[in-house]
Design a protein around this motif. Sequence first.
Motif, PDB file in Angstrom:
ATOM      1  N   ASP A  27     -11.861 -10.011  11.481  1.00  0.00           N
ATOM      2  CA  ASP A  27     -12.641 -10.529  13.257  1.00  0.00           C
ATOM      3  C   ASP A  27     -12.542  -9.672  14.174  1.00  0.00           C
ATOM      4  O   ASP A  27     -11.919  -9.698  15.465  1.00  0.00           O
ATOM      5  CB  ASP A  27     -11.363 -11.780  13.335  1.00  0.00           C
ATOM      6  N   GLY A  28     -13.256  -8.192  13.589  1.00  0.00           N
ATOM      7  CA  GLY A  28     -13.987  -7.155  14.056  1.00  0.00           C
ATOM      8  C   GLY A  28     -13.072  -6.078  14.759  1.00  0.00           C
ATOM      9  O   GLY A  28     -13.223  -5.633  16.135  1.00  0.00           O
ATOM     10  N   VAL A  29     -11.767  -6.622  13.960  1.00  0.00           N
ATOM     11  CA  VAL A  29     -10.645  -5.814  14.158  1.00  0.00           C
ATOM     12  C   VAL A  29      -9.949  -4.117  13.378  1.00  0.00           C
ATOM     13  O   VAL A  29      -9.962  -5.333  11.603  1.00  0.00           O
ATOM     14  CB  VAL A  29      -8.989  -6.164  15.230  1.00  0.00           C
ATOM     15  N   THR A  30     -10.481  -2.965  13.619  1.00  0.00           N
ATOM     16  CA  THR A  30      -9.972  -2.166  12.709  1.00  0.00           C
ATOM     17  C   THR A  30      -8.880  -1.917  12.433  1.00  0.00           C
ATOM     18  O   THR A  30      -7.864  -1.422  13.761  1.00  0.00           O
ATOM     19  CB  THR A  30     -11.318  -1.182  12.281  1.00  0.00           C
ATOM     20  N   VAL A  31      -7.747  -1.997  11.740  1.00  0.00           N
ATOM     21  CA  VAL A  31      -6.682  -1.424  11.446  1.00  0.00           C
ATOM     22  C   VAL A  31      -6.224  -0.253  10.425  1.00  0.00           C
ATOM     23  O   VAL A  31      -6.710  -0.703   9.590  1.00  0.00           O
ATOM     24  CB  VAL A  31      -5.255  -2.503  11.725  1.00  0.00           C
ATOM     25  N   ILE A  32      -5.369   1.028  11.126  1.00  0.00           N
ATOM     26  CA  ILE A  32      -5.838   2.211   9.719  1.00  0.00           C
ATOM     27  C   ILE A  32      -4.338   1.600   9.794  1.00  0.00           C
ATOM     28  O   ILE A  32      -3.282   2.964  11.135  1.00  0.00           O
ATOM     29  CB  ILE A  32      -6.387   2.833  10.372  1.00  0.00           C
ATOM     30  N   PRO A  33      -3.466   1.853   8.591  1.00  0.00           N
ATOM     31  CA  PRO A  33      -1.417   1.841   8.992  1.00  0.00           C
ATOM     32  C   PRO A  33      -1.195   3.206   8.653  1.00  0.00           C
ATOM     33  O   PRO A  33      -2.368   3.923   7.661  1.00  0.00           O
ATOM     34  CB  PRO A  33      -1.797   1.102   7.127  1.00  0.00           C
ATOM     35  N   ALA A  34      -0.431   3.824   9.062  1.00  0.00           N
ATOM     36  CA  ALA A  34      -0.318   5.063   8.751  1.00  0.00           C
ATOM     37  C   ALA A  34       1.022   5.616   8.111  1.00  0.00           C
ATOM     38  O   ALA A  34       2.389   4.528   9.093  1.00  0.00           O
ATOM     39  CB  ALA A  34      -0.537   6.092  10.130  1.00  0.00           C
ATOM     40  N   ALA A  35       1.489   6.481   7.922  1.00  0.00           N
ATOM     41  CA  ALA A  35       2.864   7.167   7.393  1.00  0.00           C
ATOM     42  C   ALA A  35       3.299   8.170   8.032  1.00  0.00           C
ATOM     43  O   ALA A  35       2.577   9.068   7.446  1.00  0.00           O
ATOM     44  CB  ALA A  35       3.237   6.628   5.760  1.00  0.00           C
ATOM     45  N   ARG A  36       4.545   8.493   7.483  1.00  0.00           N
ATOM     46  CA  ARG A  36       4.944   9.599   7.720  1.00  0.00           C
ATOM     47  C   ARG A  36       5.794  10.037   6.313  1.00  0.00           C
ATOM     48  O   ARG A  36       6.074   8.990   5.494  1.00  0.00           O
ATOM     49  CB  ARG A  36       6.714   9.331   8.472  1.00  0.00           C
TER      50      ARG A  36
END
Length: 109
Positions: A27-36
Motif C-alpha cells: 500500500d505504498g509503504v516500504t519496510v526494511i527490517p534490520a537485525a543486530r
Amino acid sequence: MKIEDLLTRARETFDARTVFAEPVERDGVTVIPAARVVGGGGGGNGEDQQGRRGSGGGLGLLARPVGAFVIRNGEVSWQPAIDVTRIIATLGAVAVTGLFVGSRVRRKR
C-alpha cells in the motif's frame, strides 16, 4: 573444513543481507527490517603422536531483530523492535538486586 574454506564462508555470510532483510512494500509503504548480528569463529590444525594431521573450524551467528526502516510518502522513519524477553530479564535482575541490597541494609540496622 580448511581454514581457507572457513574464511570464504565467513565473507559470504557477513554482508548487508545479514543485517537488512529484503524490503517489503504494501500500500505504498516500504519496510526494511534490520537485525543486530553477532558472530564468531575459530579454527586450528595439528598433528598427533602417530603423525596424523588434522584441521577444523567453525562459525556461529546470532541475529536479533532491532527494528525496521519505514518509508512512507518519501519520509523515512525508524521503528524499533520491542524485545519483551529482554525487558522482563532486566526487570527481574533489578528486582533481585533490590531484594539483595534491601536485605543487606536491614541486617546492618
